[in-house]
Design a protein around this motif. Structure first.
Motif, PDB file in Angstrom:
ATOM      1  N   ASN A 122       0.826  -1.217   0.000  1.00 14.41           N
ATOM      2  CA  ASN A 122       0.000   0.000   0.000  1.00 14.41           C
ATOM      3  C   ASN A 122       0.859   1.265   0.000  1.00 14.41           C
ATOM      4  O   ASN A 122       0.593   2.224   0.729  1.00 14.41           O
ATOM      5  CB  ASN A 122      -0.965   0.017   1.189  1.00 14.41           C
ATOM      6  CG  ASN A 122      -2.083  -0.966   1.026  1.00 14.41           C
ATOM      7  OD1 ASN A 122      -2.595  -1.174  -0.070  1.00 14.41           O
ATOM      8  ND2 ASN A 122      -2.482  -1.593   2.116  1.00 14.41           N
ATOM      9  N   GLN A 123       1.898   1.225  -0.806  1.00  8.42           N
ATOM     10  CA  GLN A 123       2.762   2.388  -0.985  1.00  8.42           C
ATOM     11  C   GLN A 123       3.040   2.547  -2.467  1.00  8.42           C
ATOM     12  O   GLN A 123       2.984   1.576  -3.233  1.00  8.42           O
ATOM     13  CB  GLN A 123       4.065   2.215  -0.202  1.00  8.42           C
ATOM     14  CG  GLN A 123       4.918   3.472  -0.100  1.00  8.42           C
ATOM     15  CD  GLN A 123       6.182   3.233   0.704  1.00  8.42           C
ATOM     16  OE1 GLN A 123       6.903   2.275   0.489  1.00  8.42           O
ATOM     17  NE2 GLN A 123       6.444   4.110   1.661  1.00  8.42           N
ATOM     18  N   GLU A 166       5.266  -3.965  -5.235  1.00  5.01           N
ATOM     19  CA  GLU A 166       5.948  -4.073  -3.955  1.00  5.01           C
ATOM     20  C   GLU A 166       7.324  -4.715  -4.103  1.00  5.01           C
ATOM     21  O   GLU A 166       7.608  -5.414  -5.074  1.00  5.01           O
ATOM     22  CB  GLU A 166       5.106  -4.913  -2.980  1.00  5.01           C
ATOM     23  CG  GLU A 166       3.711  -4.364  -2.741  1.00  5.01           C
ATOM     24  CD  GLU A 166       2.872  -5.320  -1.920  1.00  5.01           C
ATOM     25  OE1 GLU A 166       3.427  -6.348  -1.469  1.00  5.01           O
ATOM     26  OE2 GLU A 166       1.670  -5.065  -1.747  1.00  5.01           O
ATOM     27  N   SER A 217       2.106   7.216   0.574  1.00  2.00           N
ATOM     28  CA  SER A 217       1.296   6.154   1.160  1.00  2.00           C
ATOM     29  C   SER A 217      -0.101   6.192   0.549  1.00  2.00           C
ATOM     30  O   SER A 217      -0.733   7.246   0.478  1.00  2.00           O
ATOM     31  CB  SER A 217       1.210   6.328   2.680  1.00  2.00           C
ATOM     32  OG  SER A 217       0.305   5.395   3.235  1.00  2.00           O
ATOM     33  N   ARG A 253      -2.384   4.068   1.798  1.00  4.38           N
ATOM     34  CA  ARG A 253      -3.190   3.439   2.837  1.00  4.38           C
ATOM     35  C   ARG A 253      -4.344   4.365   3.223  1.00  4.38           C
ATOM     36  O   ARG A 253      -4.346   5.553   2.919  1.00  4.38           O
ATOM     37  CB  ARG A 253      -2.334   3.125   4.071  1.00  4.38           C
ATOM     38  CG  ARG A 253      -1.153   2.208   3.806  1.00  4.38           C
ATOM     39  CD  ARG A 253      -0.380   1.942   5.099  1.00  4.38           C
ATOM     40  NE  ARG A 253       0.752   1.058   4.881  1.00  4.38           N
ATOM     41  CZ  ARG A 253       1.990   1.451   4.669  1.00  4.38           C
ATOM     42  NH1 ARG A 253       2.264   2.757   4.655  1.00  4.38           N
ATOM     43  NH2 ARG A 253       2.962   0.587   4.482  1.00  4.38           N
ATOM     44  N   ALA A 254      -5.305   3.807   3.929  1.00  8.52           N
ATOM     45  CA  ALA A 254      -6.431   4.608   4.413  1.00  8.52           C
ATOM     46  C   ALA A 254      -5.968   5.473   5.584  1.00  8.52           C
ATOM     47  O   ALA A 254      -5.281   4.995   6.495  1.00  8.52           O
ATOM     48  CB  ALA A 254      -7.581   3.706   4.851  1.00  8.52           C
ATOM     49  N   HIS A 255      -6.336   6.734   5.562  1.00  6.72           N
ATOM     50  CA  HIS A 255      -6.010   7.688   6.622  1.00  6.72           C
ATOM     51  C   HIS A 255      -7.292   8.006   7.382  1.00  6.72           C
ATOM     52  O   HIS A 255      -8.349   8.214   6.783  1.00  6.72           O
ATOM     53  CB  HIS A 255      -5.420   8.971   6.050  1.00  6.72           C
ATOM     54  CG  HIS A 255      -4.159   8.765   5.265  1.00  6.72           C
ATOM     55  ND1 HIS A 255      -2.907   8.965   5.796  1.00  6.72           N
ATOM     56  CD2 HIS A 255      -3.967   8.367   3.983  1.00  6.72           C
ATOM     57  CE1 HIS A 255      -1.991   8.712   4.889  1.00  6.72           C
ATOM     58  NE2 HIS A 255      -2.617   8.349   3.770  1.00  6.72           N
ATOM     59  N   ARG A 274      -8.158   8.193   1.391  1.00 11.39           N
ATOM     60  CA  ARG A 274      -6.943   7.593   0.849  1.00 11.39           C
ATOM     61  C   ARG A 274      -6.627   8.242  -0.502  1.00 11.39           C
ATOM     62  O   ARG A 274      -7.493   8.868  -1.135  1.00 11.39           O
ATOM     63  CB  ARG A 274      -7.105   6.083   0.678  1.00 11.39           C
ATOM     64  CG  ARG A 274      -8.289   5.678  -0.164  1.00 11.39           C
ATOM     65  CD  ARG A 274      -8.512   4.182  -0.208  1.00 11.39           C
ATOM     66  NE  ARG A 274      -9.779   3.847  -0.830  1.00 11.39           N
ATOM     67  CZ  ARG A 274      -9.968   3.745  -2.137  1.00 11.39           C
ATOM     68  NH1 ARG A 274      -8.935   3.938  -2.964  1.00 11.39           N
ATOM     69  NH2 ARG A 274     -11.155   3.444  -2.636  1.00 11.39           N
TER      70      ARG A 274
END
Length: 304
Positions: free
Chosen positions: A80-81, A98, A113, A115-117, A143
Motif C-alpha cells: 500500500n505504498q 511491492e 502512502s 493506505r487509508a487515513h 486515501r
C-alpha cells in the motif's frame, strides 16, 4: 460547492517503468566481490612503479564507481505504498509494485502512502439553517487514489484534505437545522444517515481535484454552543413535557370514550347528559392527574 481549478492541467496517474531490484542486487554483489579480489590479489608491492600504482587505482576505482552508480538506483516499495517517478521535473509514471525496485539514478522517487487515513476533525462552531450556533465535529476516512494528482495538482495534499474537511463540514452543517420541533425537516440531530451521506458526497466533490477519495464520513460531535445550550435545553424539556401531556390526554379521552360506550352497550347504567359530563370530568381528572386521586363517596344524588 465544488472546487474548480481554472487554467490547471490535471495530471493523471500512469504506470511507471522500473526494474526488479534483485537481479541488479546480484550485479552489485559481483562488483563488491571484484573490488575485494583486487584488494587481495592486485595490491602492488611496496617498490612498484608509479604506473603500476595508477593502474591498480584505476582497476579498483572502476568497480567502486559502478557499485555506487547502481546502489543509488535502489528503492523499496512497501505494501500500500507508491513511488512517483520524475525525470528532470517531468512525470514518468508511478510505481506501485511491492518489493525491491531499481531505476536509473537520475530518476527521482517520491514515495506516497496509499493506505487509508483516519482523521478526527476539530470541533468547529457554525450556524445551522436557523442561525443557531452549534459545535460540530466529524470523522473522515480517506486515501490517495491518483498519486499524480496528489503530488502535482496541489501543494500539500494532506493539508489540503484537512482544510477541505472543515470547509465541507461547515457547508453541510449550515444546510439543516439542529432540531425541528415540528418533525417535518431533515435535521442534524435526528437525520444522521442523511447528513453523513451528504457530508461524504460533499467531501468527495471537494478533494477529487487532488486525487483523493473519501471512503467514510460521519458526525462524531453535535451540540448547541455553550452560549445558548441552557436556553435550548429548557426549550427541549418544555417540548417534551407538552408532547407527553398531549399523548396522555389523547389516551385518556380514548379510555373515557370506551368506558362510556361499554356502559351503554351492556345496559349497566343509563346516563343522562349531566351524569355523563360528571363521569367524563371525574375520569379525566383521575387519568390525567399527576397525583393519585382521592375517592369521595357521594351519599346523595347529583340532583340534590
Amino acid at each position: 460547492m465544488s472546487i474548480e481549478l481554472i487554467g490547471m492541467n490535471t495530471s493523471i496517474e500512469r504506470k511507471g517503468a522500473s526494474y526488479s531490484g534483485y537481479p541488479v542486487l546480484f550485479i552489485l554483489l559481483a562488483l563488491a566481490a571484484v573490488v575485494a579480489w583486487d584488494l587481495i590479489t592486485g595490491l602492488p608491492p611496496a617498490g612498484a612503479s608509479k604506473a603500476d600504482k595508477l593502474m591498480f587505482v584505476g582497476l579498483l576505482l572502476g568497480p567502486i564507481l559502478a557499485a555506487v552508480f547502481i546502489g543509488i538506483g535502489f528503492f523499496m516499495i512497501q505494501p500500500n505504498q507508491a513511488a512517483v517517478l520524475t525525470l528532470f521535473g517531468e512525470y514518468r509514471g508511478t510505481e506501485r509494485r511491492e518489493g525491491l525496485r531499481w531505476v536509473w539514478p537520475w530518476i527521482m522517487r517520491n514515495k506516497i502512502s496509499v493506505r487509508a487515513h483516519n482523521i478526527h476533525s476539530e470541533r468547529v462552531k457554525i450556524n445551522d439553517l436557523r442561525g443557531n450556533p452549534i459545535d460540530i465535529a466529524c470523522n473522515v476516512v480517506w486515501r490517495v487514489r491518483d498519486t499524480a494528482q496528489a503530488v502535482f495538482d496541489v501543494d500539500d495534499y494532506k493539508a489540503f484534505v484537512n482544510i477541505q474537511i472543515e470547509a465541507g463540514l461547515r457547508t453541510v452543517g449550515s444546510r439543516h437545522p439542529y432540531d425541528d420541533f415540528e418533525g417535518e425537516e431533515t435535521t442534524l440531530r435526528s437525520s444522521g444517515d442523511t447528513v453523513n451521506r451528504e457530508l461524504l458526497e460533499e467531501l468527495n466533490d471537494r478533494v477529487k481535484v487532488a486525487g483523493i477519495v473519501v471512503d467514510e464520513a460521519g458526525l462524531t460531535h453535535l451540540a448547541y454552543a455553550s452560549e445558548i445550550a441552557g436556553a435550548m435545553l429548557r426549550r427541549q424539556q418544555a417540548e417534551a413535557v407538552i408532547a407527553a401531556r398531549a399523548k396522555l390526554v389523547m389516551g385518556a379521552v380514548g379510555m373515557v370514550e370506551d368506558a362510556l360506550t361499554k356502559l351503554s352497550q351492556d345496559n349497566i347504567v343509563e346516563l343522562d347528559d349531566e351524569r355523563r359530563a360528571t363521569m367524563v370530568s371525574n375520569l379525566m381528572v383521575v387519568l390525567c392527574g399527576e397525583r393519585e386521586a382521592q375517592p369521595v363517596v357521594n351519599a346523595g344524588t347529583l340532583y340534590q
